[in-house]
Scaffold this active site. Sequence first.
Site, PDB file in Angstrom:
ATOM      1  N   HIS A 136       0.684  -1.212  -0.040  1.00  0.00           N
ATOM      2  CA  HIS A 136       0.000   0.010  -0.074  1.00  0.00           C
ATOM      3  C   HIS A 136       0.853   1.082  -0.134  1.00  0.00           C
ATOM      4  CE1 HIS A 136      -3.956   1.788   1.287  1.00  0.00           C
ATOM      5  NE2 HIS A 136      -3.498   2.676   0.804  1.00  0.00           N
ATOM      6  N   HIS A 138       1.719   4.799  -1.389  1.00  0.00           N
ATOM      7  CA  HIS A 138       1.536   6.070  -2.230  1.00  0.00           C
ATOM      8  C   HIS A 138       2.984   6.408  -2.995  1.00  0.00           C
ATOM      9  CE1 HIS A 138      -2.832   6.937  -1.181  1.00  0.00           C
ATOM     10  NE2 HIS A 138      -2.409   6.134  -0.368  1.00  0.00           N
ATOM     11  N   LYS A 219      -6.260  -0.505  -8.907  1.00  0.00           N
ATOM     12  CA  LYS A 219      -6.581  -0.207  -7.732  1.00  0.00           C
ATOM     13  C   LYS A 219      -7.967   0.828  -7.548  1.00  0.00           C
ATOM     14  CE  LYS A 219      -7.057   1.737  -3.592  1.00  0.00           C
ATOM     15  NZ  LYS A 219      -6.199   2.920  -3.099  1.00  0.00           N
ATOM     16  N   HIS A 221     -10.590   3.382  -5.822  1.00  0.00           N
ATOM     17  CA  HIS A 221     -10.218   4.514  -5.128  1.00  0.00           C
ATOM     18  C   HIS A 221     -11.642   5.273  -5.005  1.00  0.00           C
ATOM     19  CE1 HIS A 221      -8.983   7.344  -2.088  1.00  0.00           C
ATOM     20  NE2 HIS A 221      -7.921   6.648  -1.698  1.00  0.00           N
ATOM     21  N   HIS A 248     -10.451   0.584  -2.271  1.00  0.00           N
ATOM     22  CA  HIS A 248     -10.733   1.620  -0.916  1.00  0.00           C
ATOM     23  C   HIS A 248     -12.250   2.090  -1.547  1.00  0.00           C
ATOM     24  CE1 HIS A 248      -9.706   5.719   0.984  1.00  0.00           C
ATOM     25  NE2 HIS A 248     -10.994   5.749   0.649  1.00  0.00           N
ATOM     26  N   HIS A 274      -7.039  -0.881   4.272  1.00  0.00           N
ATOM     27  CA  HIS A 274      -7.406  -0.363   5.569  1.00  0.00           C
ATOM     28  C   HIS A 274      -8.600  -0.664   5.847  1.00  0.00           C
ATOM     29  CE1 HIS A 274      -8.637   2.502   2.653  1.00  0.00           C
ATOM     30  NE2 HIS A 274      -7.416   3.083   2.609  1.00  0.00           N
ATOM     31  N   HIS A 322      -6.706  13.999   1.527  1.00  0.00           N
ATOM     32  CA  HIS A 322      -7.920  13.565   0.659  1.00  0.00           C
ATOM     33  C   HIS A 322      -8.356  15.182   0.308  1.00  0.00           C
ATOM     34  CE1 HIS A 322      -7.928   9.418   0.705  1.00  0.00           C
ATOM     35  NE2 HIS A 322      -7.644   9.599   2.064  1.00  0.00           N
ATOM     36  N   ASP A 362       0.647   2.707   3.776  1.00  0.00           N
ATOM     37  CA  ASP A 362      -0.156   4.014   3.292  1.00  0.00           C
ATOM     38  C   ASP A 362       0.691   5.234   3.275  1.00  0.00           C
ATOM     39  OD1 ASP A 362      -2.441   5.341   2.076  1.00  0.00           O
ATOM     40  OD2 ASP A 362      -3.744   4.775   3.818  1.00  0.00           O
TER      41      ASP A 362
END
Length: 569
Positions: A136, A138, A219, A221, A248, A274, A322, A362
């Site tokens: 995970h 980024h 992925k 999201h 996610h 998560h 976010h 993450d």
Amino acid sequence: MPYRISRQAYAETYGPTTGDRLRLADTELILEVEKDFTVYGDEVKFGGGKVIRDGMGQSQTPRAGGAVDTVITNALILDWWGIVKADVGLKDGRIVGIGKAGNPDTQAGVTIVVGPGTEAIAGEGHILTAGGIDTHIHFICPQQIETALASGMTTLMGGGTGPATGTNATTCTPGAFHIGRMLQAAEGLPVNLGFFGKGNASTPEALEEQVRAGACGLKLHEDWGTTPATIDACLSVADRMDVQVCIHTDTLNEAGFVEDTIAAIKGRTIHTFHTEGAGGGHAPDIIKICGEANVLPSSTNPTRPYTRNTLEEHLDMLMVCHHLDPRIPEDVAFAESRIRRETIAAEDILHDLGAFSIIASDSQAMGRVGEVITRTFQTAHKMKVQRGALPQDSSRNDNHRLKRYIAKVTINPALAHGISSEVGSIETGKLADLVLWKPGFFGIRPEVVIKGGSIVWAQMGDANASIPTPGPVHGRPMFGAFGKALAPSCLTFVSEAAMDSDIQRHLGLERTCMAVKDTRSVGKSALKLNSALPKVSVDPQTYEVFADGELLTCEPAEVLPLAQRYLLL
């Protein structure tokens, strides 16, 4: 007559043997050696007046005759399959032997031949683990790689293009152009790497294009819109092209609830990120998805373990990552809906039960890339203190718990992403991605990190000193991380479709590209020591979590091991 020495003297010379116990760092976790593959009286050890000398523990065998390139002597292996003392032989960047090293002409029981071309790494008094795997990531900045390597991680998978706003929030490398550039950037980074394309599309063409371009997974999201339609389309492409899907889910429940997501998945394999929900997902009950047999549930490390500081730090992290505005009440409400003490506390226990199977970082997007292993064993410690020994353990040791937790950061992420034939455990035939730890620093500071058979990171003193040990001693990159030594030691994971299109030649890559495989057939039952399937429910009013009817709750930790005692700055 054999010469007898005390158990303490033996451990100080050759490392602990069968029945010996040791504490891991400053935790309450106790490890006990289950088996010793070395032969008493014929152990190998390097040094002046020691065993690995010509005609003694070193044979005349050349490399072509079977001698290994490197031997790690008397290491205490901690892996999902066991806790054993052994010598480990490396050749051509792979693990070729776990057993008894030495000279078969003079010693008994030799399974790993030491010759004039063999280098020695002293493993006595050290714990040896497989390199950690973080699925995970980024990819916000390349400096993450050094930080991860310094913590014992040797494989990183995720998505991103650098500090773009999309990457700050979502683990996606969107589109063929960006995937190609990231594959090229990987050439200079001394870890195994794999990149996820963006999975948020309702029709297949753009998803297939990304997989052909080299994405090793897709992925989904919520920030890009994780609807039932995108879930179905993404999984359909993944099933055809054999790549993993990570998800996610929809915190706001705009396109449906957790039951609708489960229905859209249709029993197909999926890796839920998560899974507790603070990092994102259907509020307040995404956690219940860990009871599905097709779901591979993971945690990210900011909620590992539950402490008195966990809730307080999450709100600001979430707002930044976010792209939320604290001046907008709806944005603040969105953030607050994800952070629940009850589900975070339950997450601790679900990990201890083996119902949550993987821990990842993450990185820089609410998680810390250099703390995956640390947070994993802090969680194990907290559960030992609060819940006592597991049923499979005894008052003497925590071996089963240790195997369960090491599996969460090694073999299970490898199985989930179709790379377990190459990495994830200390087994013959696999890439020699290995980490040596002093027991007093286990989980917090590796002594040596080996990547593809070469040392790429190690604790090292002043380079101008007369010996390697004078301070300041700290982790530094080593020769295996430089020049053309890097490429042969590392793998880049892509799809089979990318291999078929000769992506390596097309992008001019020197690193070996390896296709992920069998990602669609793996279910939770395949995950080692972490395959429990409790029926989980969440009270919608109180957020209390129940597993098979039992309330899951625990107190936040006030103090943790592997923390300020080791990190004064």
